[in-house]
Each structure stands twice: as C-alpha cells, then as structure tokens.
Enzyme design. Structure first.
Site, mmCIF file in Angstrom:
data_model
loop_
_atom_site.group_PDB
_atom_site.id
_atom_site.type_symbol
_atom_site.label_atom_id
_atom_site.label_comp_id
_atom_site.label_asym_id
_atom_site.label_seq_id
_atom_site.Cartn_x
_atom_site.Cartn_y
_atom_site.Cartn_z
ATOM 1 N N HIS A 63 27.540 -9.470 -52.736
ATOM 2 C CA HIS A 63 26.957 -10.677 -52.144
ATOM 3 C C HIS A 63 25.985 -11.287 -53.156
ATOM 4 O O HIS A 63 25.036 -10.628 -53.576
ATOM 5 C CB HIS A 63 26.216 -10.325 -50.853
ATOM 6 C CG HIS A 63 27.095 -9.708 -49.809
ATOM 7 N ND1 HIS A 63 27.713 -10.444 -48.834
ATOM 8 C CD2 HIS A 63 27.478 -8.415 -49.619
ATOM 9 C CE1 HIS A 63 28.440 -9.639 -48.059
ATOM 10 N NE2 HIS A 63 28.316 -8.399 -48.522
ATOM 11 N N LEU A 64 26.244 -12.533 -53.534
ATOM 12 C CA LEU A 64 25.375 -13.216 -54.492
ATOM 13 C C LEU A 64 24.407 -14.183 -53.806
ATOM 14 O O LEU A 64 23.511 -14.721 -54.453
ATOM 15 C CB LEU A 64 26.214 -13.962 -55.534
ATOM 16 C CG LEU A 64 26.968 -13.067 -56.516
ATOM 17 C CD1 LEU A 64 27.828 -13.892 -57.464
ATOM 18 C CD2 LEU A 64 26.003 -12.190 -57.310
ATOM 19 N N HIS B 23 36.091 -6.916 -42.871
ATOM 20 C CA HIS B 23 34.969 -6.152 -42.314
ATOM 21 C C HIS B 23 35.389 -5.814 -40.897
ATOM 22 O O HIS B 23 35.518 -6.701 -40.054
ATOM 23 C CB HIS B 23 33.707 -7.015 -42.330
ATOM 24 C CG HIS B 23 32.539 -6.433 -41.611
ATOM 25 N ND1 HIS B 23 31.383 -6.066 -42.263
ATOM 26 C CD2 HIS B 23 32.319 -6.153 -40.298
ATOM 27 C CE1 HIS B 23 30.508 -5.590 -41.388
ATOM 28 N NE2 HIS B 23 31.052 -5.638 -40.173
ATOM 29 N N HIS C 293 34.527 -1.285 -47.027
ATOM 30 C CA HIS C 293 33.533 -0.221 -46.769
ATOM 31 C C HIS C 293 33.890 0.722 -45.609
ATOM 32 O O HIS C 293 33.187 0.783 -44.590
ATOM 33 C CB HIS C 293 32.145 -0.805 -46.553
ATOM 34 C CG HIS C 293 32.073 -2.045 -45.689
ATOM 35 N ND1 HIS C 293 32.672 -2.156 -44.454
ATOM 36 C CD2 HIS C 293 31.454 -3.234 -45.900
ATOM 37 C CE1 HIS C 293 32.427 -3.335 -43.938
ATOM 38 N NE2 HIS C 293 31.691 -4.011 -44.792
ATOM 39 N N ASN D 69 25.525 -1.956 -42.926
ATOM 40 C CA ASN D 69 26.615 -2.072 -41.971
ATOM 41 C C ASN D 69 27.951 -2.040 -42.705
ATOM 42 O O ASN D 69 28.222 -2.928 -43.508
ATOM 43 C CB ASN D 69 26.492 -3.381 -41.181
ATOM 44 C CG ASN D 69 27.402 -3.423 -39.968
ATOM 45 O OD1 ASN D 69 27.970 -2.409 -39.570
ATOM 46 N ND2 ASN D 69 27.538 -4.593 -39.382
ATOM 47 N N ASP E 49 29.305 -3.179 -52.240
ATOM 48 C CA ASP E 49 28.753 -3.980 -51.136
ATOM 49 C C ASP E 49 27.294 -4.335 -51.423
ATOM 50 O O ASP E 49 26.428 -4.281 -50.540
ATOM 51 C CB ASP E 49 28.893 -3.256 -49.797
ATOM 52 C CG ASP E 49 28.609 -4.167 -48.603
ATOM 53 O OD1 ASP E 49 28.506 -5.387 -48.795
ATOM 54 O OD2 ASP E 49 28.475 -3.644 -47.476
ATOM 55 N N PHE F 149 20.886 -6.035 -42.251
ATOM 56 C CA PHE F 149 21.699 -4.969 -42.808
ATOM 57 C C PHE F 149 21.899 -5.189 -44.307
ATOM 58 O O PHE F 149 22.019 -6.325 -44.769
ATOM 59 C CB PHE F 149 23.075 -4.947 -42.147
ATOM 60 C CG PHE F 149 23.088 -4.501 -40.719
ATOM 61 C CD1 PHE F 149 23.064 -3.151 -40.399
ATOM 62 C CD2 PHE F 149 23.139 -5.427 -39.682
ATOM 63 C CE1 PHE F 149 23.107 -2.724 -39.067
ATOM 64 C CE2 PHE F 149 23.181 -5.016 -38.353
ATOM 65 C CZ PHE F 149 23.161 -3.665 -38.050
ATOM 66 N N GLY F 150 21.982 -4.095 -45.076
ATOM 67 C CA GLY F 150 22.421 -4.198 -46.466
ATOM 68 C C GLY F 150 21.474 -3.594 -47.472
ATOM 69 O O GLY F 150 20.247 -3.605 -47.285
#
Length: 436
Positions: free
Chosen positions: A62-63, A179, A232, A278, A305, A323-324
């Site tokens: 994720h950018l 996902h 994931h 997540n 992720d 989350f993350g």
C-alpha cells in the site's frame, strides 16, 4: 553506460554459492561470469564478497498516494522498497481517488512515472470506489496496463458479483486478487478469535470469515477459468481449501506474509496496535500450517502487505487503530534470520518465494538473474547482524511489531533497471573509470 559488479557471490541453480561478476549495459545484464576484469566498464562497484540476487518482487503493498500522503507517498514507499531490496512492487487501490476509471488511472501512472524510484505496477479496483456496488470496466482498465483487479481491504460480499467479475477478467486475461473476508461473520473483531481475544477482552475475528469466502471463490474460479489469487492467507482451513483446489486443477494461487509466518496470537502481550493487522495473527497451529503450505507449494510465494499508518493513529489501541503494519524494509532480513538461519527453509527457497515465484504466477519478465534480462539486482550481506530500528525507516510508516528484533541478511545495494536506487555507502566503493 556500463557498470561492472565485481567480487560478488551468487546462488547456484541446485545448491551452493559461487564467485561471480556481473556486467550491466544500461538497463540490461550483458554478462555474468567468474571474472570480467577484461571487460571495459564506465564504473566498477566492488561488492566485497556479498551475495547478488535477482531484485525482489512484492505483489501486495500500500503506497497510500493519492489521498493518504500523511501515511506514505509513492516516493517514500518506493524508497523504502528499494532499501528492502525490492525492484518491483504492486500497489493496492485503496486510495482516494480509487483507480477505478480512465481519468484516475492516467493520473496515477503520471505520478508513478514522476516519483517512483523502482517499478510500480498498480492494481485497479474490482468495484467503483471499493464500495462493492458497481463493477469497474475491467476490459478498458486492463488495456490501460493495470496489473490486476482487487478490492483489497474488503471482501467481495456476494457470489453473483464475484462471478460476474471473474467472467470479465477471464475474458480479458486478467487476474482477480482477493482479500477474503465475509463481513457477516467478522463481528467487528480486531484480533483473532482465540486466546488473545479472551485474555485482552477484545472482539475476535473468526478464522471462518476468511476460509468460507475462499471456498466460495475457488468454485467460482473453476466455473469461469479465471486466475484467482488469494491475498495474505492466515488460517489452516484456508490452506486446506487452496490445497484441495489446486489438486482439482483450479487456477488458484496464494501468498503469505512474513508476519503470519513469524508470529502468532501468542506474540501479542498488551493492547499494542502495532500487532493489529487484517487478517490478524492467528493461532500457533495456523502459523505451522502456513509454513507447511509454503513448503509444499500450496502457498506460492511471500508478500509483505506493507500498510503504513501515522503514529497517532496506531496509538489508539486495538479497538480504534487502523489495521496494518509496514514490512518492506524488514522482510528479507527477518525471513532469512528466523527461517533460513533456523533451518526451517533453505536460502534457495526463500529467494524463489520473493523473486521467481511471484513473477511466474503473474507472468512478469522479472525476478531472475540472467544474461540479456533487465538489470534488477539486489545485494545482501548475510553475515552482518543489525537491530531493526523503526525510527530509521525510509517509509513514513513506523508501525511494526518487529522493532528491536535482531536480524542478519540486510540488503546493502539495490539496482533497478540498471540504476542504483539504494546503496549503503559504507559497504561499497564505486570506482569511476571514465577518463582514467
């Protein structure tokens, strides 16, 4: 422009390591041999016996840009990726605006071309605005060069919607990347439904919320012939379903993250949202099933992720933090230290899982160290030990549960398309030979 990398080591195809040198001509690997001292080069980099590998590939990051620049930007995210040894990353579409139409996609490609220091292959959304209500034009977005299609962060909730998306993707030769999460049985959970949820009195996310959607989707993939990739994977039931689907000849592939391989719910001691991701960290038996699935080929490769967040967001505890966690700068040294050095996997296997395998699954012409291929190269120092220090990350995100872990095997030089995009200057001497 020719660059010679001397005094390197490389992995042999079967096993073992041998000395080698590499000659790069602009963006192509021109020669690989034991000694290239007779070759003319504009610059020479002495690698001092460090290991040279294909540039790493991460198909799940994720950018945050556009719309979430306080968390990460294309520039900071790709700089972090380069430091982690990655030369190709695939950026998820949960941005604002979402890349779900021609205008937003044109703008995204323009920003990538302007700011990215490595190759970025962006995903398009399956549904407009990631709302699950109206499908995007998969055919048009595929023709524009989007990598694949996903609503990552949210599961596609209805079978008819996923079936229609898979039919269109199959007709276009595109991949659906999922996902997997059935919202009807998530129950507002923030950790795995198990020991840790009971101990910390937090709502739990059942394993079934993931596996039940994978079971649905592999049958839809079988019916449509679509390439279906599971993000994931985190549960033993999910591994079993994917294994059975592959045995049935269904075109399904899957990834696992470093954090799900290296930790489980028992790693969570307090209400620390740096452990909130997540899917969540699951039970010890799930962790064991993930490694077994990776080793037997049920799970195809590893993806980070990488999900950066601002520090004040992560300070809110499990109930309120997003989350993350971040992962680009820590993935290889963590996996090398706690899987390879502990003899759970081999170095060859690890390298394949972050180079060859993701390239093969998505038909990318990268992930190999061969003559006449693009010069995407990562050099790692297997011997030097260091301590992960989140305050030194190039990523804007410092949200990691691995802070202060001791590791070896850090990347020290990354070359993307023939250009040095990360170098630990303490390790190398770059000799310019032009005019000498």
């Amino acid at each position: 422009m020719k660059t010679r990398l001397k005094n390197a080591k490389r992995l042999l195809e079967t096993s073992g390591i041998e000395a080698c040198e590499v000659l790069i001509n602009n963006n192509i690997i021109e020669k690989i041999d034991r000694d290239l001292s007779a070759e003319q080069a504009d610059e020479i980099i002495d690698l001092k016996g460090n290991l040279i590998l294909p540039g790493f590939i991460d198909v799940h990051i994720h950018l945050r840009e556009p719309g979430g620049e306080h968390k990460e930007t294309i520039k900071t995210g790709t700089e972090a990726a380069a430091r982690g040894g990655f030369t190709t990353v695939c950026a998820m579409p949960n941005t604002n605006p979402v890349p779900d139409n021609e205008a937003s996609v044109h703008a995204l490609f323009a920003k990538i071309n302007e700011d990215a220091v490595i190759r970025v292959l962006p995903y398009a959304a399956i549904t407009k605005g990631l709302k699950g209500e109206e499908r995007t034009d998969i055919k048009t977005l595929t023709e524009m060069g989007m990598f694949a299609f996903t609503d990552d962060g949210v599961g596609i909730q209805t079978a008819d919607f996923m079936l229609a998306a898979m039919k269109e993707a199959s007709a276009c030769g595109a991949s659906i990347v999922a996902h997997c999460e059935d919202n009807s049985i998530v129950y507002n959970g923030v950790v795995h439904d198990g020991e840790v949820s009971n101990r910390l009195n937090l709502p739990g996310i059942p394993s079934l919320s993931e596996s039940v959607q994978i079971a649905r989707d592999v049958l839809l993939a079988e019916a449509t012939g679509c390439h279906y990739h599971v993000c994931h994977v985190s549960t033993k039931e999910s591994v079993r379903i994917i294994r059975d689907a592959k045995r049935a000849g269904i075109n399904v592939t899957a990834e696992v993250t470093p954090h799900h391989l290296l930790m489980n719910e028992g790693s969570i001691m307090t209400d620390d949202a740096n452990y909130k991701m997540n899917p969540p960290l699951r039970a010890a038996e799930d962790q064991q099933a993930l490694l077994a699935g990776l080793l037997d080929g049920t799970i195809d490769f590893i993806a980070t992720d990488h999900a950066p967040h601002a520090a004040d967001e992560k300070e809110k505890g499990f109930l309120h933090a997003p989350f993350g966690i971040v992962g680009l700068e820590t993935a290889f040294p963590l996996l090398y230290t706690y899987l390879v050095k502990q003899e759970k996997v081999t170095l060859h296997q690890l390298v394949e899982w972050i180079t060859v395998k993701p390239a093969k699954v998505f038909n990318l012409p990268y992930g190999v160290l061969e003559e006449n291929r693009v010069a995407d190269i990562t050099v790692v120092n297997l011997e030097r030990e260091s301590i992960i220090q989140k305050e030194n990350f190039l990523s804007k995100g410092k949200n990691t549960p691995f802070d202060r872990w001791k590791v070896a095997g850090s990347p020290v030089l990354t070359i993307s398309e023939g250009n040095v995009v990360y170098i630990n200057e303490e390790d190398f001497h770059v000799q310019t030979t032009i005019g000498s």
